[in-house]
Design a protein around this motif. Structure first.
Motif, PDB file in Angstrom:
ATOM      1  N   VAL A 180       0.842  -1.198   0.000  1.00  0.00           N
ATOM      2  CA  VAL A 180       0.000   0.000   0.000  1.00  0.00           C
ATOM      3  C   VAL A 180       0.875   1.245   0.000  1.00  0.00           C
ATOM      4  CG1 VAL A 180      -1.782   1.285   1.242  1.00  0.00           C
ATOM      5  CG2 VAL A 180      -1.838  -1.216   1.213  1.00  0.00           C
ATOM      6  N   VAL A 181       0.585   2.170  -0.921  1.00  0.00           N
ATOM      7  CA  VAL A 181       1.240   3.464  -0.970  1.00  0.00           C
ATOM      8  C   VAL A 181       0.161   4.538  -1.002  1.00  0.00           C
ATOM      9  CG1 VAL A 181       3.286   2.556  -2.148  1.00  0.00           C
ATOM     10  CG2 VAL A 181       1.392   3.488  -3.490  1.00  0.00           C
ATOM     11  N   HIS A 182       0.546   5.769  -0.699  1.00  0.00           N
ATOM     12  CA  HIS A 182      -0.447   6.837  -0.612  1.00  0.00           C
ATOM     13  C   HIS A 182      -0.201   7.948  -1.625  1.00  0.00           C
ATOM     14  CE1 HIS A 182      -1.442   4.547   2.852  1.00  0.00           C
ATOM     15  NE2 HIS A 182      -0.286   4.825   3.436  1.00  0.00           N
ATOM     16  N   ASP A 183       0.821   7.769  -2.442  1.00  0.00           N
ATOM     17  CA  ASP A 183       1.099   8.683  -3.549  1.00  0.00           C
ATOM     18  C   ASP A 183       1.548   7.821  -4.720  1.00  0.00           C
ATOM     19  OD1 ASP A 183       2.388  10.482  -5.402  1.00  0.00           O
ATOM     20  OD2 ASP A 183       2.421  11.967  -3.786  1.00  0.00           O
ATOM     21  N   ILE A 184       0.928   8.010  -5.850  1.00  0.00           N
ATOM     22  CA  ILE A 184       1.223   7.144  -6.984  1.00  0.00           C
ATOM     23  C   ILE A 184       2.682   7.221  -7.405  1.00  0.00           C
ATOM     24  CG2 ILE A 184       0.635   8.805  -8.819  1.00  0.00           C
ATOM     25  CD1 ILE A 184      -0.849   6.433 -10.180  1.00  0.00           C
ATOM     26  N   THR A 185       3.333   8.333  -7.100  1.00  0.00           N
ATOM     27  CA  THR A 185       4.755   8.447  -7.462  1.00  0.00           C
ATOM     28  C   THR A 185       5.627   7.532  -6.604  1.00  0.00           C
ATOM     29  OG1 THR A 185       5.049  10.316  -5.950  1.00  0.00           O
ATOM     30  CG2 THR A 185       4.454  10.822  -8.245  1.00  0.00           C
ATOM     31  N   ASP A 186       5.070   7.004  -5.505  1.00  0.00           N
ATOM     32  CA  ASP A 186       5.816   6.082  -4.655  1.00  0.00           C
ATOM     33  C   ASP A 186       5.558   4.616  -5.013  1.00  0.00           C
ATOM     34  OD1 ASP A 186       6.831   8.209  -3.157  1.00  0.00           O
ATOM     35  OD2 ASP A 186       5.088   8.203  -1.814  1.00  0.00           O
ATOM     36  N   ALA A 187       4.776   4.397  -6.054  1.00  0.00           N
ATOM     37  CA  ALA A 187       4.367   3.030  -6.380  1.00  0.00           C
ATOM     38  C   ALA A 187       5.507   2.204  -6.961  1.00  0.00           C
ATOM     39  CB  ALA A 187       3.193   3.052  -7.355  1.00  0.00           C
ATOM     40  N   GLY A 188       6.488   2.864  -7.557  1.00  0.00           N
ATOM     41  CA  GLY A 188       7.563   2.108  -8.198  1.00  0.00           C
ATOM     42  C   GLY A 188       7.141   1.610  -9.563  1.00  0.00           C
ATOM     43  N   GLY A 189       7.519   0.406  -9.884  1.00  0.00           N
ATOM     44  CA  GLY A 189       7.205  -0.136 -11.195  1.00  0.00           C
ATOM     45  C   GLY A 189       8.441  -0.765 -11.800  1.00  0.00           C
ATOM     46  N   PRO A 190       8.419  -1.181 -13.033  1.00  0.00           N
ATOM     47  CA  PRO A 190       7.245  -1.092 -13.905  1.00  0.00           C
ATOM     48  C   PRO A 190       6.203  -2.158 -13.575  1.00  0.00           C
ATOM     49  CG  PRO A 190       9.004  -2.204 -15.051  1.00  0.00           C
ATOM     50  CD  PRO A 190       9.580  -1.784 -13.721  1.00  0.00           C
ATOM     51  N   PHE A 191       4.964  -1.920 -14.043  1.00  0.00           N
ATOM     52  CA  PHE A 191       3.854  -2.828 -13.801  1.00  0.00           C
ATOM     53  C   PHE A 191       3.380  -3.437 -15.111  1.00  0.00           C
ATOM     54  CE2 PHE A 191       3.852   0.136 -10.284  1.00  0.00           C
ATOM     55  CZ  PHE A 191       3.703  -0.706  -9.186  1.00  0.00           C
ATOM     56  N   ASP A 192       3.007  -4.704 -15.032  1.00  0.00           N
ATOM     57  CA  ASP A 192       2.454  -5.373 -16.212  1.00  0.00           C
ATOM     58  C   ASP A 192       1.064  -4.845 -16.533  1.00  0.00           C
ATOM     59  OD1 ASP A 192       4.554  -7.549 -16.603  1.00  0.00           O
ATOM     60  OD2 ASP A 192       3.959  -7.884 -14.518  1.00  0.00           O
ATOM     61  N   VAL A 193       0.287  -4.614 -15.479  1.00  0.00           N
ATOM     62  CA  VAL A 193      -1.099  -4.146 -15.626  1.00  0.00           C
ATOM     63  C   VAL A 193      -1.339  -3.021 -14.640  1.00  0.00           C
ATOM     64  CG1 VAL A 193      -3.540  -4.757 -15.445  1.00  0.00           C
ATOM     65  CG2 VAL A 193      -1.902  -6.433 -16.341  1.00  0.00           C
ATOM     66  N   VAL A 194      -1.934  -1.929 -15.112  1.00  0.00           N
ATOM     67  CA  VAL A 194      -2.390  -0.849 -14.241  1.00  0.00           C
ATOM     68  C   VAL A 194      -3.903  -0.760 -14.355  1.00  0.00           C
ATOM     69  CG1 VAL A 194      -2.406   1.637 -13.838  1.00  0.00           C
ATOM     70  CG2 VAL A 194      -0.250   0.478 -14.339  1.00  0.00           C
ATOM     71  N   LEU A 195      -4.596  -0.779 -13.214  1.00  0.00           N
ATOM     72  CA  LEU A 195      -6.044  -0.627 -13.158  1.00  0.00           C
ATOM     73  C   LEU A 195      -6.314   0.742 -12.558  1.00  0.00           C
ATOM     74  CD1 LEU A 195      -6.837  -4.199 -11.767  1.00  0.00           C
ATOM     75  CD2 LEU A 195      -6.775  -3.459 -14.165  1.00  0.00           C
ATOM     76  N   GLU A 196      -6.758   1.686 -13.396  1.00  0.00           N
ATOM     77  CA  GLU A 196      -6.802   3.100 -13.007  1.00  0.00           C
ATOM     78  C   GLU A 196      -8.240   3.579 -12.914  1.00  0.00           C
ATOM     79  OE1 GLU A 196      -6.433   6.437 -11.758  1.00  0.00           O
ATOM     80  OE2 GLU A 196      -7.108   6.784 -13.811  1.00  0.00           O
ATOM     81  N   SER A 197      -8.597   4.134 -11.738  1.00  0.00           N
ATOM     82  CA  SER A 197      -9.981   4.548 -11.524  1.00  0.00           C
ATOM     83  C   SER A 197     -10.102   5.960 -10.987  1.00  0.00           C
ATOM     84  CB  SER A 197     -10.654   3.599 -10.517  1.00  0.00           C
ATOM     85  OG  SER A 197     -10.054   3.723  -9.243  1.00  0.00           O
ATOM     86  N   THR A 198      -9.016   6.712 -10.981  1.00  0.00           N
ATOM     87  CA  THR A 198      -9.020   8.024 -10.346  1.00  0.00           C
ATOM     88  C   THR A 198      -9.138   9.171 -11.338  1.00  0.00           C
ATOM     89  OG1 THR A 198      -7.649   7.114  -8.581  1.00  0.00           O
ATOM     90  CG2 THR A 198      -7.769   9.502  -8.742  1.00  0.00           C
ATOM     91  N   GLY A 199      -8.486   9.060 -12.502  1.00  0.00           N
ATOM     92  CA  GLY A 199      -8.497  10.151 -13.466  1.00  0.00           C
ATOM     93  C   GLY A 199      -7.601  11.295 -13.022  1.00  0.00           C
ATOM     94  N   GLY A 200      -7.863  12.488 -13.533  1.00  0.00           N
ATOM     95  CA  GLY A 200      -7.071  13.650 -13.166  1.00  0.00           C
ATOM     96  C   GLY A 200      -5.605  13.445 -13.477  1.00  0.00           C
ATOM     97  N   THR A 201      -4.753  13.794 -12.521  1.00  0.00           N
ATOM     98  CA  THR A 201      -3.307  13.650 -12.714  1.00  0.00           C
ATOM     99  C   THR A 201      -2.826  12.222 -12.470  1.00  0.00           C
ATOM    100  OG1 THR A 201      -2.890  14.261 -10.403  1.00  0.00           O
ATOM    101  CG2 THR A 201      -2.904  16.048 -12.041  1.00  0.00           C
ATOM    102  N   ALA A 202      -3.688  11.384 -11.897  1.00  0.00           N
ATOM    103  CA  ALA A 202      -3.266  10.022 -11.560  1.00  0.00           C
ATOM    104  C   ALA A 202      -3.046   9.172 -12.804  1.00  0.00           C
ATOM    105  CB  ALA A 202      -4.294   9.363 -10.649  1.00  0.00           C
ATOM    106  N   LEU A 203      -3.885   9.346 -13.820  1.00  0.00           N
ATOM    107  CA  LEU A 203      -3.744   8.479 -14.988  1.00  0.00           C
ATOM    108  C   LEU A 203      -2.419   8.696 -15.713  1.00  0.00           C
ATOM    109  CD1 LEU A 203      -6.426   7.252 -17.400  1.00  0.00           C
ATOM    110  CD2 LEU A 203      -4.269   8.070 -18.311  1.00  0.00           C
ATOM    111  N   PRO A 204      -1.997   9.928 -16.016  1.00  0.00           N
ATOM    112  CA  PRO A 204      -0.679  10.083 -16.641  1.00  0.00           C
ATOM    113  C   PRO A 204       0.452   9.518 -15.789  1.00  0.00           C
ATOM    114  CG  PRO A 204      -1.943  12.108 -16.847  1.00  0.00           C
ATOM    115  CD  PRO A 204      -2.708  11.222 -15.919  1.00  0.00           C
TER     116      PRO A 204
END
Length: 307
Positions: A180-204
């Motif tokens: 669990v992370v609280h900022d998408i920039t802390d998620a790391g990666g790369p990811f095989d699959v991203v499931l995105e439901s927030t929109g705004g600045t989160a999707l880019p």
């Protein structure tokens, strides 16, 4: 009978009204609603309700009148259902193709929490494909859909990173096996699959974390902020990434509801219910759900007598 109808007000989005008991079509069963679960998307629709719209898509209860065409469960059967509308009421007419029978071991509260969020999670993961050994990033993870996706994906062998707004909202996701992370920039990666439901600045930001040749499935815009993509940012990011739009809707829902019921019965899926209350508290619950003050699902019980 009593039902909840939209008011168009922000602080009190629904109110009780007297209504005639619904008259089922031949392929519908009449269900005495014991519990229902609102969805956050319905709170947005309540801000500007369409004329004649009756909210309520997730219900659990008892069939009191079987479908006239002979389809579906018989009178006296406990069921979970996903009608198109009208579920926030003492009785609802539900197409039999959108019903599933409940075993004795599953109560109405857990059952009511299943339909929209659970069906979305099932169909979303089918869209993503086989997840065993794959790295998955999930944004907006602390709602009903996110908890189901996390438990099903980790159970299928995925390595899940979940993005939540606060540590408290991520506690159960961590218990289910997610990082669990609280900022998408802390998620790391790369990811095989991203499931995105927030929109705004989160999707880019999420798109930049996809591996080359990976997939981003866009299934919501919980921030209510449109997405802006810069071509050159995308060009300089991972190559050959697929962006796929997803929406859960499309009946029949009965088979997926039966799958969800079976998973709960076997202990492989555990609805995360952040609030259970009498339906006299529906208006307050809707506001709290809209403002993200409830983790997971909220379930309202129709057994109270005060209106």
């Amino acid at each position: 009978m009593h039902r909840l109808i939209p008011t168009g007000e922000t602080t009190r989005p629904v109110a009780f009204a007297e209504a005639a008991q619904p008259l089922p079509r031949p392929d519908e069963a009449l269900v005495k609603v014991e519990a229902f679960a609102p969805n956050r998307g319905e709170t947005f629709l309540l801000e500007h309700p369409a004329p004649g719209w009756l909210p309520g898509k997730d219900v659990a209860g008892l069939v009191v009148q079987a479908a006239a065409d002979g389809s579906g469960p018989g009178t006296g059967t406990r069921v979970v259902g996903h009608p198109a509308q009208g579920g926030w009421a003492e009785y609802a007419a539900v197409p039999t193709h959108s019903l599933a029978v409940l075993p004795d071991g599953i109560d109405h509260v857990r059952a009511a929490a299943l339909p929209l969020a659970g069906i979305t999670a099932l169909r979303l993961l089918r869209t993503a494909g086989s997840l065993a050994g794959r790295r998955v990033l999930l944004t907006g993870a602390s709602g009903g859909v996110g908890h189901y996706v996390t438990e099903l994906a980790t159970g299928a062998g995925a390595e899940v990173t979940a993005v939540t707004a606060t540590p408290v909202r991520g506690e159960r996701l961590a218990d289910l096996g997610a990082k669990v992370v609280h900022d998408i920039t802390d998620a790391g990666g790369p990811f095989d699959v991203v499931l995105e439901s927030t929109g705004g600045t989160a999707l880019p930001a999420a798109l930049s974390a996809v591996r080359p040749g990976g997939t981003l499935v866009w299934f919501g815009q919980a921030s209510r902020t449109p997405v802006t993509l810069d071509f050159f940012d995308v060009l300089n990011g991972p190559e050959r990434v697929t962006i796929q739009h997803f929406h859960y809707a499309g009946g029949p829902y009965g088979p997926d509801l039966a799958t969800l019921v079976r998973l709960v019965e076997r202990g492989r899926l555990h609805p995360e219910i952040g609030r259970t209350a009498d339906w006299t508290r529906t208006a307050d619950t809707l506001v709290d759900l809209r403002e993200r003050r409830i983790r997971g699902k909220a379930v309202l019980l129709t057994g109270g007598t005060e209106r």
